[in-house]
Motif scaffolding. Structure first.
Motif, PDB file in Angstrom:
ATOM      1  N   UNK A 331      27.932  42.345  40.933  1.00 27.32           N
ATOM      2  CA  UNK A 331      28.099  43.328  42.012  1.00 27.32           C
ATOM      3  C   UNK A 331      29.321  42.989  42.819  1.00 27.32           C
ATOM      4  N   UNK A 332      29.413  41.733  43.158  1.00 20.44           N
ATOM      5  CA  UNK A 332      30.577  41.320  43.920  1.00 20.44           C
ATOM      6  C   UNK A 332      30.748  39.817  43.718  1.00 20.44           C
ATOM      7  N   UNK A 333      31.889  39.454  43.249  1.00 20.69           N
ATOM      8  CA  UNK A 333      32.146  38.045  43.002  1.00 20.69           C
ATOM      9  C   UNK A 333      33.578  37.714  43.395  1.00 20.69           C
ATOM     10  N   UNK A 334      33.733  36.749  44.241  1.00 18.46           N
ATOM     11  CA  UNK A 334      35.079  36.407  44.706  1.00 18.46           C
ATOM     12  C   UNK A 334      35.493  35.036  44.214  1.00 18.46           C
ATOM     13  N   UNK A 335      36.731  34.897  43.879  1.00 19.28           N
ATOM     14  CA  UNK A 335      37.264  33.557  43.627  1.00 19.28           C
ATOM     15  C   UNK A 335      38.696  33.514  44.152  1.00 19.28           C
ATOM     16  N   UNK A 336      39.117  32.338  44.437  1.00 15.94           N
ATOM     17  CA  UNK A 336      40.426  32.176  45.054  1.00 15.94           C
ATOM     18  C   UNK A 336      41.237  31.175  44.256  1.00 15.94           C
ATOM     19  N   UNK A 337      42.488  31.476  44.066  1.00 14.56           N
ATOM     20  CA  UNK A 337      43.389  30.502  43.450  1.00 14.56           C
ATOM     21  C   UNK A 337      44.345  30.054  44.543  1.00 14.56           C
ATOM     22  N   UNK A 338      44.356  28.794  44.774  1.00 18.13           N
ATOM     23  CA  UNK A 338      45.161  28.303  45.889  1.00 18.13           C
ATOM     24  C   UNK A 338      46.354  27.516  45.394  1.00 18.13           C
ATOM     25  N   UNK A 339      47.460  27.696  46.056  1.00 22.70           N
ATOM     26  CA  UNK A 339      48.672  26.924  45.753  1.00 22.70           C
ATOM     27  C   UNK A 339      49.057  26.167  47.008  1.00 22.70           C
ATOM     28  N   UNK A 340      49.127  24.886  46.851  1.00 22.14           N
ATOM     29  CA  UNK A 340      49.545  24.092  48.004  1.00 22.14           C
ATOM     30  C   UNK A 340      51.036  24.334  48.260  1.00 22.14           C
ATOM     31  N   UNK A 341      51.807  24.274  47.177  1.00 20.91           N
ATOM     32  CA  UNK A 341      53.242  24.559  47.290  1.00 20.91           C
ATOM     33  C   UNK A 341      53.591  25.530  46.181  1.00 20.91           C
ATOM     34  N   UNK A 342      53.747  26.749  46.521  1.00 17.98           N
ATOM     35  CA  UNK A 342      54.029  27.701  45.431  1.00 17.98           C
ATOM     36  C   UNK A 342      55.431  27.418  44.891  1.00 17.98           C
ATOM     37  N   UNK A 343      55.547  27.320  43.583  1.00 21.17           N
ATOM     38  CA  UNK A 343      56.841  26.903  43.023  1.00 21.17           C
ATOM     39  C   UNK A 343      57.359  27.910  42.007  1.00 21.17           C
ATOM     40  N   UNK A 344      57.271  29.156  42.351  1.00 22.41           N
ATOM     41  CA  UNK A 344      57.849  30.176  41.480  1.00 22.41           C
ATOM     42  C   UNK A 344      59.310  30.377  41.873  1.00 22.41           C
ATOM     43  N   UNK A 345      60.169  30.632  40.896  1.00 21.86           N
ATOM     44  CA  UNK A 345      61.557  30.955  41.255  1.00 21.86           C
ATOM     45  C   UNK A 345      61.571  32.240  42.094  1.00 21.86           C
ATOM     46  N   UNK A 346      62.495  32.352  43.014  1.00 21.49           N
ATOM     47  CA  UNK A 346      62.543  33.542  43.859  1.00 21.49           C
ATOM     48  C   UNK A 346      62.677  34.814  43.033  1.00 21.49           C
ATOM     49  N   UNK A 347      62.113  35.896  43.503  1.00 20.81           N
ATOM     50  CA  UNK A 347      62.219  37.166  42.781  1.00 20.81           C
ATOM     51  C   UNK A 347      61.057  38.082  43.120  1.00 20.81           C
ATOM     52  N   UNK A 348      61.044  39.224  42.465  1.00 19.84           N
ATOM     53  CA  UNK A 348      59.951  40.180  42.647  1.00 19.84           C
ATOM     54  C   UNK A 348      58.890  39.898  41.593  1.00 19.84           C
ATOM     55  N   UNK A 349      57.634  39.887  42.013  1.00 15.95           N
ATOM     56  CA  UNK A 349      56.568  39.562  41.067  1.00 15.95           C
ATOM     57  C   UNK A 349      55.449  40.562  41.112  1.00 15.95           C
ATOM     58  N   UNK A 350      54.719  40.585  40.030  1.00 11.62           N
ATOM     59  CA  UNK A 350      53.447  41.280  40.058  1.00 11.62           C
ATOM     60  C   UNK A 350      52.446  40.390  39.335  1.00 11.62           C
ATOM     61  N   UNK A 351      51.171  40.704  39.505  1.00  9.92           N
ATOM     62  CA  UNK A 351      50.132  39.902  38.851  1.00  9.92           C
ATOM     63  C   UNK A 351      49.561  40.705  37.688  1.00  9.92           C
ATOM     64  N   UNK A 352      49.428  40.020  36.571  1.00  8.86           N
ATOM     65  CA  UNK A 352      48.696  40.620  35.466  1.00  8.86           C
ATOM     66  C   UNK A 352      47.346  39.919  35.421  1.00  8.86           C
ATOM     67  N   UNK A 353      46.303  40.687  35.361  1.00  9.12           N
ATOM     68  CA  UNK A 353      44.979  40.081  35.393  1.00  9.12           C
ATOM     69  C   UNK A 353      44.117  40.689  34.298  1.00  9.12           C
ATOM     70  N   UNK A 354      43.483  39.803  33.519  1.00  3.88           N
ATOM     71  CA  UNK A 354      42.587  40.292  32.478  1.00  3.88           C
ATOM     72  C   UNK A 354      41.219  39.683  32.699  1.00  3.88           C
TER      73      UNK A 354
END
Lengths: 390, 294
Positions: A331-354
């Motif tokens: 019915x409802x389930x939450x989870x969180x992904x946490x990044x202490x220091x996000x280390x993605x190169x700068x830019x525009x992003x989107x999330x793909x989720x399966x």
């Protein structure tokens, strides 16, 4: 034609047919009509046809560079092929004033069995160069392509990078007045891409260029103006930064939102203070919070997601998480992904989720390119963070 | 008022050299100026045709151990089979002016200019692959280069013929020197059909099968491997088969020393020229249509 314009595209359209058999049938029909000296009535759509390019108009002056952007299937390559005279438009006109050099597919016309040396002559001839011309430019071509010892090796043994380098080197040496470049540089390494862009900038004064790229940085670097196409239609043409700013908004349907809400998924990015955000800063703390709703997973929940860099289409990282204990109706389930220091190169992003049921094959929900966020660099970047001391 | 537009390929060059692309070119573009454009494009493509020929040639023989010898193996096997069938009495070829192996090999070599030429031509556009849709060049070059390939094979076979003639002590007539000119109608015929078939092959992949079928059957229905039979039935067939005349007369130049039916040969030569021009024109008109469907 207006003074100084080398390309004048005037309300041009081109149609294609989706179905192979019908396309064959139309092809024969058109050929028969044309052979008899009758018009093929190309301005009308027949069953199964659609406008791949719909009413596009622009002008290009000498020394100007136009970038064309748009998602796959927007009609970018079709326009280039019409400019090159490979296809005729079905509506409207195109006027070209000057010798056209096109890099629509690099290495088209290469024969895999022939050596690099032989292919230089063949490809040069296909692009309209005479033997004397090629002889004169031969060393310069080889030099630019950096193929060195492989000159007398059949090109089928070339790496794909070498293949592209040689193709580009030949095409750039045929001295066109108008250079058409399709997304062809993406194969080479960074060094070579830079070299090509430099070369394009170098000849920019003398030539007019039309460049298709999915790499918005390339567009920003070399283009004076930009044309944005979507499903064959001309959304906007004008100043580069102006058009590029429009891009994400059109592609993703809305402006940069901070959250994503739908029937099955809520998603938001929270910063260190648990506040929603869509602007991330490299090396800071962030939490991606997903809430799944109204899903049915019989064999346990499997979540896979990745960051997709919209600027260059690289998938940045892929995470997989199995929640075996979450079963059946969710019915409802939450989870969180946490990044202490996000280390993605700068830019525009989107999330793909399966979201899948038990294993990857049983996918029950898929999210792609909906929420856009940007990652920015602050003064302290991981990559530039170094000191040299004696 | 409805405007009448005709034809697709449109290359209206004004004095500044501006190219104009538009749907269905106007008929006022002119019948003659289109011819002029076709010829100038063809002349401009000489270098390209040569390069494409060299390319196909190298590619064909580079990785083959027997190399050029393959051009000889097929006619040798074929003639060998016929010599065997003839000797064994399975078929009755009748008498020939020169020893049968030389006769058959000569006929087959001429025939192969047509057969391999037509096959290669009709496949040429499809074999050109992505360059056809990615690069703008005179597509005729691909077809002509393929025909040149067949001609080259013919040259190789002449070498074989010389050897066979020497072994069998056959002395060819001096008119053999005229063979290159007599070949022209045959080449035009092949090229004309080849141009149209190459277009159709791009649209329908049935064509290569049909070409194979046709060349195989025509080989047996044309007096290539046997002298002209005297029957009435064959006379009718012969009359409507331009290939018969072309091949018989070229062969006659070598064996008999003259063209036996000069008027007929002349008419058929003119027909071949006409066919070629019509086919070329059609090819030129519809080639961009083909590029979008290939």
């Amino acid at each position: 034609m207006a003074s100084g314009a080398v390309i004048n595209v005037n309300n041009t359209s081109k149609k294609f047919c989706r179905l192979l058999r019908r396309s064959m049938q139309y092809g024969i029909q058109d050929i028969a009509l044309n052979t008899l000296g009758l018009s093929s009535q190309s301005q009308k759509l027949r069953k199964g046809e659609f406008w791949a390019v719909d009413n596009v108009s622009f002008e290009l002056k000498k020394g100007e560079t136009l970038g064309i952007i748009g998602p796959n299937g927007a009609g970018k390559t079709t326009i280039l092929k019409m400019l090159n005279g490979i296809f005729m438009p079905d509506k409207g006109t195109i006027e070209i004033n000057g010798k056209v050099g096109a890099l629509i597919e690099i290495g088209a016309g290469f024969h895999p069995m022939l050596t690099g040396r032989e292919n230089i002559y063949v490809n040069g001839a296909i692009l309209g160069m005479s033997k004397r011309e090629i002889d004169k430019k031969f060393d310069s071509i080889v030099d630019f392509a950096e193929i060195g010892d492989f000159l007398d090796t059949p090109v089928k043994f070339y790496s794909s990078g070498m293949y592209v380098r040689l193709g580009f080197a030949i095409a750039i040496h045929c001295d066109p007045d108008i250079l058409l470049v399709d997304e062809v540089l993406a194969v080479g390494d960074i060094d070579f891409q830079n070299k090509c862009l430099n070369k394009i900038s170098e000849i920019k004064e003398r030539t007019s260029n039309v460049i298709i790229s999915h790499n918005l940085n390339t567009i920003r670097l070399v283009c004076d103006r930009c044309l944005f196409l979507l499903k064959g239609e001309q959304i906007k043409i004008g100043d580069v930064s102006q058009v590029l700013n429009l891009y994400p908004q059109y592609i993703f349907g809305h402006d940069q939102d901070e959250r994503y809400k739908s029937e099955h998924l809520d998603f938001e990015i929270l910063d260190g203070n648990q506040l929603p955000t869509s602007k991330l800063i490299v090396n800071k703390e962030y939490h991606l919070k997903f809430t799944l709703k109204q899903l049915l997973a019989r064999e346990g929940l499997l979540v896979a997601f990745s960051f997709l860099n919209l600027t260059n289409n690289y998938t940045q990282r892929i995470e997989i998480k199995r929640f075996s204990h979450i079963k059946n109706k969710i019915d409802s389930f939450s989870f969180t992904i946490s990044f202490k220091h996000i280390s993605l190169p700068p830019g525009e992003y989107t999330i793909k989720l399966a979201i899948s049921d038990g294993d990857f094959l049983k996918r029950i929900f898929y999210l792609d390119r909906t929420l856009v966020f940007s990652v920015e660099e602050t003064e302290s970047s991981k990559f530039l963070d170094y000191v040299i001391t004696e | 008022m409805r405007k009448k537009y005709v034809i697709i390929k449109v290359f209206k060059m004004d004095e500044r050299g501006v190219k104009l692309y538009q749907p269905d070119a106007q008929i006022k573009k002119g019948w003659l100026s289109l011819w002029r454009q076709m010829f100038s494009e063809l002349i401009g493509s000489r270098e390209l045709i040569w390069r494409l020929f060299v390319r196909d040639f190298l590619a064909k023989y580079k990785q083959a151990v027997f190399g050029v010898a393959w051009a000889l193996i097929m006619p040798l096997v074929m003639v060998g089979v016929f010599v065997f069938l003839n000797r064994a009495g399975v078929i009755n070829i009748g008498t020939t002016d020169i020893p049968y192996p030389a006769f058959a090999l000569l006929g087959l070599s001429i025939w192969q200019v047509f057969a391999t030429g037509l096959t290669a031509c009709s496949n040429s556009i499809v074999a050109g692959g992505s360059m056809v849709v990615k690069i703008n060049f005179a597509k005729e070059s691909l077809v002509i280069a393929s025909l040149a390939q067949a001609l080259f094979d013919f040259l190789v076979r002449i070498g074989l013929l010389v050897v066979v003639f020497v072994i069998l002590r056959v002395v060819p007539a001096w008119t053999t020197l005229l063979v290159p000119f007599a070949l022209i109608p045959l080449l035009l015929f092949t090229l004309g059909l080849g141009l149209i078939l190459s277009l159709l092959t791009a649209l329908m992949r049935d064509i290569p099968h049909i070409v194979t079928l046709l060349t195989t059957f025509l080989l047996f229905l044309t007096p290539v491997l046997y002298p002209v039979p005297q029957g009435k039935l064959f006379a009718i067939l012969n009359r409507y088969n331009p290939l018969s005349t072309l091949i018989i007369e070229i062969r006659n130049l070598v064996i008999v020393g003259r063209i036996t039916e000069p008027l007929r040969f002349m008419i058929i030569s003119l027909f071949c020229l006409f066919l070629f021009l019509v086919c070329w024109r059609i090819f030129h008109l519809v080639e961009p249509r083909m590029a979008e469907r290939v």
